[in-house]
Scaffold this motif. Sequence first.
Motif, short mmCIF file in Angstrom:
data_model
loop_
_atom_site.label_atom_id
_atom_site.label_comp_id
_atom_site.label_asym_id
_atom_site.label_seq_id
_atom_site.Cartn_x
_atom_site.Cartn_y
_atom_site.Cartn_z
N PRO A 287 2.97 1.15 5.56
CA PRO A 287 2.32 -0.16 5.69
C PRO A 287 0.80 -0.06 5.80
N ARG A 288 0.31 0.96 6.49
CA ARG A 288 -1.14 1.13 6.64
C ARG A 288 -1.78 1.46 5.28
N LYS A 289 -1.12 2.29 4.49
CA LYS A 289 -1.64 2.62 3.16
C LYS A 289 -1.67 1.38 2.28
N TYR A 290 -0.63 0.56 2.40
CA TYR A 290 -0.60 -0.69 1.64
C TYR A 290 -1.73 -1.62 2.07
N LEU A 291 -1.94 -1.71 3.37
CA LEU A 291 -3.02 -2.56 3.88
C LEU A 291 -4.39 -2.04 3.45
N ASN A 292 -4.52 -0.74 3.27
CA ASN A 292 -5.78 -0.19 2.76
C ASN A 292 -6.07 -0.72 1.36
N LEU A 293 -5.02 -0.90 0.57
CA LEU A 293 -5.19 -1.46 -0.77
C LEU A 293 -5.58 -2.93 -0.69
N VAL A 294 -5.00 -3.65 0.25
CA VAL A 294 -5.38 -5.05 0.45
C VAL A 294 -6.83 -5.13 0.90
N LEU B 166 -14.09 -7.35 -14.54
CA LEU B 166 -13.01 -6.64 -15.23
C LEU B 166 -13.00 -5.17 -14.85
N ALA B 167 -14.18 -4.55 -14.78
CA ALA B 167 -14.27 -3.14 -14.42
C ALA B 167 -13.74 -2.90 -13.01
N LEU B 168 -14.11 -3.77 -12.07
CA LEU B 168 -13.63 -3.64 -10.70
C LEU B 168 -12.13 -3.90 -10.60
N ASP B 169 -11.66 -4.92 -11.31
CA ASP B 169 -10.23 -5.24 -11.28
C ASP B 169 -9.40 -4.11 -11.89
N SER B 170 -9.87 -3.57 -13.01
CA SER B 170 -9.13 -2.50 -13.68
C SER B 170 -9.04 -1.27 -12.79
N TYR B 171 -10.13 -0.95 -12.11
CA TYR B 171 -10.12 0.18 -11.19
C TYR B 171 -9.13 -0.07 -10.05
N TYR B 172 -9.16 -1.29 -9.52
CA TYR B 172 -8.27 -1.64 -8.42
C TYR B 172 -6.80 -1.52 -8.82
N PHE B 173 -6.45 -2.06 -9.98
CA PHE B 173 -5.06 -2.01 -10.42
C PHE B 173 -4.61 -0.57 -10.68
N GLU B 174 -5.51 0.25 -11.20
CA GLU B 174 -5.17 1.65 -11.44
C GLU B 174 -4.77 2.34 -10.14
N ILE B 175 -5.54 2.10 -9.08
CA ILE B 175 -5.24 2.68 -7.76
C ILE B 175 -3.91 2.14 -7.23
N CYS B 176 -3.69 0.84 -7.40
CA CYS B 176 -2.47 0.21 -6.88
C CYS B 176 -1.22 0.70 -7.59
N PHE B 177 -1.29 0.82 -8.91
CA PHE B 177 -0.13 1.31 -9.65
C PHE B 177 0.22 2.73 -9.25
N LYS B 178 -0.77 3.57 -9.04
CA LYS B 178 -0.52 4.95 -8.60
C LYS B 178 0.16 4.95 -7.24
N PHE B 179 -0.28 4.07 -6.35
CA PHE B 179 0.34 3.97 -5.02
C PHE B 179 1.81 3.58 -5.14
N ALA B 180 2.09 2.54 -5.93
CA ALA B 180 3.47 2.05 -6.05
C ALA B 180 4.39 3.07 -6.69
N GLN B 181 3.85 3.84 -7.62
CA GLN B 181 4.68 4.80 -8.34
C GLN B 181 4.88 6.11 -7.57
N LYS B 182 3.88 6.51 -6.78
CA LYS B 182 3.94 7.81 -6.12
C LYS B 182 4.31 7.72 -4.63
#
Length: 355
Positions: free
Chosen positions: A89-96, A178-194
């Motif tokens: 949960p803390r890692k998820y909140l870090n993404l938020v 767009l650059a900031l959003d793309s970077y953010y989603f890249e980090i989030c997808f890695k979190f969800a997958q790994k």
Amino acid sequence: MGNLFKYSSLTTKIRSMSSDLISIDGFKSLCECETITDAMNELMHYKYYRDAFKKVDINTLHREDIEQILLLSSLEEFSRLCKFNSGTPRKYLNLVSMYNTIYVLKRILRDILSHRPTSLDLKSYSKYMGTKTNLNIDELISAQDVSQFVDSLKNTEYYDCTNQVLSTGSTNIFDYALALDSYYFEICFKFAQKELKGDESKEVLSILGTRCDFLNMQWIYRTKKYYKVSNTRVYATLIPHYYKISVDEIKQMVEAQNLDEFFVIFDNSYYGKLSAKLFKYKPGLEEFYMRTLEYLYNKHKKDNPYSLASLSYYLYSRELEISRVIEIIESIRYSLPPEDIVSNILKLETRRSFA
């Protein structure tokens, strides 16, 4: 059983916090207020808003004041949630937290590129942004142009993506967003997958994928409606993640000659079919996006309450609530009839049950 023990205390806390969310009847009462003062007094029935406005005179507040106070209150509540949690949960909140930081960065950029005074009192945000992100708040405040803004992001994770845009000479807020959003989603997808497994991973990926699909569709829609943008340029500014929309469908939307063609493709897509399920009448794309997220967060919470689903549902509900409160207060300021505020903001008459 593992998730039950892992998320038991968090789920209990979230249930307690959720009890203070404004209900539909509460929103209706707020919409019926005749003055801003009446509306603010109505909000005092809720602990969240009593705490948020306890140090200010509610009779002197303008929209910008209310928006900033509520944004700060959400960050304060979020900070308390971070202290309460550890592990996944803390890692998820870090993404938020990253999402909140990027929101603030985009607000600052918008003001700089629009050549207007900053719409945020950044000093108020320093304790939520500066220490863990290496952001230099003083430099952000003093930035006079986009070059100085990007330079102030050195030694942060946001520097490379924004500097790449700066190197093209762009002064378009959308390119930086767009650059900031793309970077953010890249980090989030890695979190969800790994970091996540099973249903929890699938649920978070469904939210991320849906957000990406809609951001792409909204951008294509806006280029068709408001701007003259070449197809090559549209392709270059899409987030490179696709969930329920195929690459072929995206291609067809981009190359549609007008909005009518765009919506024919949309109506035959997964989301077009979902729209018929969720709504009595055909909604606008922006409204449908919000309702789709609301549907998914609600469904995940019901299907898997002892998981990140309860936490993410609450965070989204609070974000949506604050957005509605600001819109309602602004509508009251302009003396819109209560029935118009209900239909325009709550849109109750167009919704089907989520059950």
